[in-house]
Design a protein around this motif. Structure first.
Motif, PDB file in Angstrom:
ATOM      1  N   PHE A   1       0.833  -1.200   0.000  1.00  0.00           N
ATOM      2  CA  PHE A   1       0.000   0.000   0.000  1.00  0.00           C
ATOM      3  C   PHE A   1       0.874   1.259   0.000  1.00  0.00           C
ATOM      4  O   PHE A   1       0.597   2.217  -0.722  1.00  0.00           O
ATOM      5  CB  PHE A   1      -0.948   0.004   1.198  1.00  0.00           C
TER       6      PHE A   1
ATOM      7  N   VAL B   1       2.519   1.475  -3.617  1.00  0.00           N
ATOM      8  CA  VAL B   1       1.604   1.924  -4.677  1.00  0.00           C
ATOM      9  C   VAL B   1       1.252   3.392  -4.480  1.00  0.00           C
ATOM     10  O   VAL B   1       1.190   4.160  -5.438  1.00  0.00           O
ATOM     11  CB  VAL B   1       0.328   1.054  -4.703  1.00  0.00           C
TER      12      VAL B   1
ATOM     13  N   ASN C   1       2.109   6.097  -7.369  1.00  0.00           N
ATOM     14  CA  ASN C   1       1.029   6.844  -8.021  1.00  0.00           C
ATOM     15  C   ASN C   1       0.918   8.285  -7.532  1.00  0.00           C
ATOM     16  O   ASN C   1       0.172   9.059  -8.105  1.00  0.00           O
ATOM     17  CB  ASN C   1      -0.312   6.147  -7.785  1.00  0.00           C
TER      18      ASN C   1
ATOM     19  N   PHE D   1      -3.265  -7.257  -1.507  1.00  0.00           N
ATOM     20  CA  PHE D   1      -4.070  -6.042  -1.550  1.00  0.00           C
ATOM     21  C   PHE D   1      -5.438  -6.288  -0.924  1.00  0.00           C
ATOM     22  O   PHE D   1      -5.923  -5.513  -0.113  1.00  0.00           O
ATOM     23  CB  PHE D   1      -4.263  -5.571  -2.997  1.00  0.00           C
ATOM     24  N   VAL D   2      -6.050  -7.395  -1.346  1.00  0.00           N
ATOM     25  CA  VAL D   2      -7.394  -7.688  -0.862  1.00  0.00           C
ATOM     26  C   VAL D   2      -7.381  -7.914   0.651  1.00  0.00           C
ATOM     27  O   VAL D   2      -8.230  -7.397   1.376  1.00  0.00           O
ATOM     28  CB  VAL D   2      -7.977  -8.910  -1.599  1.00  0.00           C
TER      29      VAL D   2
ATOM     30  N   VAL E   1      -7.406  -4.656   2.508  1.00  0.00           N
ATOM     31  CA  VAL E   1      -8.709  -4.007   2.644  1.00  0.00           C
ATOM     32  C   VAL E   1      -9.465  -4.626   3.819  1.00  0.00           C
ATOM     33  O   VAL E   1     -10.088  -3.942   4.614  1.00  0.00           O
ATOM     34  CB  VAL E   1      -9.534  -4.161   1.354  1.00  0.00           C
TER      35      VAL E   1
END
Lengths: 291, 300
Positions: free
Chosen positions: A200, A203, A207, A280-281, A284
């Motif tokens: 996280f 990224v 970005n 990633f999942v 969350v």
């Protein structure tokens, strides 16, 4: 029987609808890919939609021989690595003591941290700080201000708290110091959450755009997003000129080259993403349990 | 245990905290001190402390600016429209994915639908111009080839709203399903079996079992969203917006950047930022209070 039929129909319709959404998701990427591989003539005449017309690699050759592009990619990789490593070191160092509910002063520190989740000084005071610390136009302006995210820190604290105390206690019986216990027991047990949070952070940095726009001025320090933004702006200028009735395509760069540059910045993410998707999942979900 | 013994035993824990606490003080609390800029006639040579106090002068000036109200309205408008369109999208998508029976197809679909979430707004901006452009955009190529007139998706402010919202759905709908799908794994399978015995069709089961079981999640997410009505990211409106559609695309975050960093009116920009932070805080606390009352759980 009739019900089964209806259920079958439902499945078919549902599958087709999902397929449609999946294609909708991919179509913009396919379009850019097609543009980047097509001839300038075909792009101008509007023939290119999802498949390349008059296939060629010219645009990519140009992107890969553009030293400023390669340098920008290299800088972004280095920036992301340094940022992610420092973020995790700081977060782990903070989370371990704060996971111990009996630690004196813990509440005060938690309070100090939680406040920052709800209120911040704002963009201008942050800019002034970076300026006053003489960090403008240096890699540290993009690294230091974002080192610890309170949200991720709380996820990490919660994870540490769920590790059975007995493991630590037995280590302490053997005379292990706190820092040693952290390194040899807690961190190895927390690898999944550490991987997730690292992703996280990485990224987010890869970005990230606004801070690069505010803090970086010399072109040789442009991260990929800022470099790409100039292309987008290019597009905008020509779009606005067309809206005002000027004819002729964008005078600055051919469409194919722009598309190839966009692909150049997108592909690294697309390459790593499928392999890391489960982290990633799970991230969350970690956030949702607490959040 | 006296303090000396306590510290001798636990000093390493405190040592670990030194750098992180310094980080929060320097990079989070020092900017809060910088809010003083809002009450001073700030200039670089005299710094924050040396600049002259002007009290609430700058506030008066901001509250008299037409652009301030315009950006405030746009922020609320874009967030509200986003809520109407982007909030239900992942819910529908999640239910559809949940109903898929072929495991590999479901997994593949999810993988692809999540991708846009990982693409930066700058890249999305680059894509948007190729797809929505008036003269050579993919969509307008199709529209004109069918004999209709091209739609200025990027330069007409009303058409631009469609672009802004569509891109938002595209970017967030897939990723948003994760939380619903997780909630759906908790449904008791026996409910569906009982419904089968009663002869319920698929849609009926979705309506009477799936949706009600998602209700707490929906309510919580809705409240969180309402709490963030005045907060708006910088990248999306900044990259997708342009001067032709500024009437709609200029929001508080881009306004602060424009008058502060670009034009150097630091005092005014700080005031706008402070206004947004304070109102945002009230919204978030209000949302948390509401969720405590309604869903009996704190979202903080």
């Amino acid at each position: 029987m009739r019900e089964q039929q209806a259920s079958r129909t439902f499945d078919v319709v549902n599958t087709i609808a999902i397929l449609f959404f999946v294609l909708l998701c991919l179509a913009p990427f396919l379009h850019i890919l097609a543009i980047s591989l097509s001839s300038a003539r075909a792009i101008m005449s509007g023939e290119v939609s999802l498949l390349p017309v008059e296939l060629n690699w010219k645009a990519y050759k140009q992107v890969f021989t553009d030293m400023s592009m390669i340098r920008s990619l290299g800088f972004t990789v280095v920036l992301t690595l340094i940022f992610t490593v420092l973020c995790m070191l700081m977060s782990i160092a903070a989370a371990y003591p704060l996971a111990k509910t009996k630690l004196k002063g813990r509440k005060a520190v938690m309070f100090l941290i939680v406040i920052t989740m709800f209120f911040s000084g704002g963009i201008i005071p942050e800019y002034m700080l970076v300026r006053n610390l003489h960090l403008l136009d240096s890699i540290w302006a993009l690294v230091l201000p974002g080192l610890i995210s309170p949200f991720y820190l709380i996820i990490l604290i919660t994870f540490f708290q769920n590790i059975p105390d007995s493991l630590e206690e037995s280590a302490e019986m053997d005379g292990s110091s706190h820092i040693r216990t952290l390194i040899s027991i807690i961190v190895p047990l927390s690898m999944p959450v550490i991987a997730t949070l690292s992703l996280f952070y990485a990224v987010g940095r890869w970005n990230g755009f606004q801070d690069t726009l505010m803090y970086i001025t010399s072109p040789e320090m442009y991260p990929l997003q800022l470099k790409l933004y100039q292309l987008v702006q290019n597009n905008m200028v020509s779009e606005l000129m067309q809206a005002e009735g000027a004819t002729g395509q964008s005078m600055l760069q051919p469409e194919g080259l722009k598309a190839a540059s966009v692909m150049f910045a997108t592909v690294p993410i697309l390459l790593v993403y499928p392999w890391l998707q489960r982290y990633f999942v799970s991230g969350v979900m970690l956030g949702a349990v607490k959040g | 245990m006296n303090l000396a013994v306590y510290l001798r035993r636990y000093w390493q824990l405190y040592a670990l905290l030194v750098l992180p606490v310094c980080y929060f003080i320097v990079f989070k609390y020092a900017p809060m001190y910088g809010i003083l800029i809002a009450f001073k006639d700030f200039n670089f040579f005299q710094g924050i402390n040396g600049s002259e106090w002007i009290g609430f002068e700058a506030f008066k000036e901001v509250f008299a600016m037409k652009d301030f109200y315009k950006t405030l309205r746009n922020t609320l408008m874009l967030n509200f429209l986003d809520l109407l369109v982007s909030f239900p999208a992942p819910l529908f998508l999640a239910i559809m994915l949940y109903e898929l029976k072929t495991a590999w197809f479901k997994k593949l679909s999810q993988t692809i639908l999540y991708i846009p979430h990982f693409i930066s707004w700058v890249i999305i901006g680059g894509i948007v111009y190729q797809v929505f452009g008036t003269q050579s955009g993919m969509i307008n190529n199709i529209i004109t080839s069918m004999g209709f007139e091209a739609i200025p998706f990027l330069t007409d402010k009303n058409d631009w709203l469609i672009t802004y919202l569509a891109v938002g759905v595209w970017q967030s709908a897939g990723w948003g399903t994760i939380i619903y799908l997780a909630a759906l794994t908790g449904i008791n399978r026996e409910l569906f079996e009982a419904a089968d015995v009663d002869g319920a069709g698929r849609l009926r089961k979705i309506w009477s079992i799936t949706l009600p079981s998602l209700k707490p999640t929906i309510v919580t997410l809705l409240i969180i969203n309402l709490g963030h009505m005045i907060a708006i990211g910088f990248d999306r409106p900044f990259v997708i917006g342009n001067t032709a559609v500024r009437d709609y695309s200029d929001v508080l975050s881009t306004f602060v950047y424009r008058i502060g960093i670009e034009s150097g009116q630091y005092t005014l920009a700080t005031v706008v930022g402070l206004f947004q932070a304070v109102v945002g805080l009230v919204f978030v606390l209000g949302a948390n209070y509401a969720s405590k009352k309604l869903a009996d759980q704190s979202i903080m």
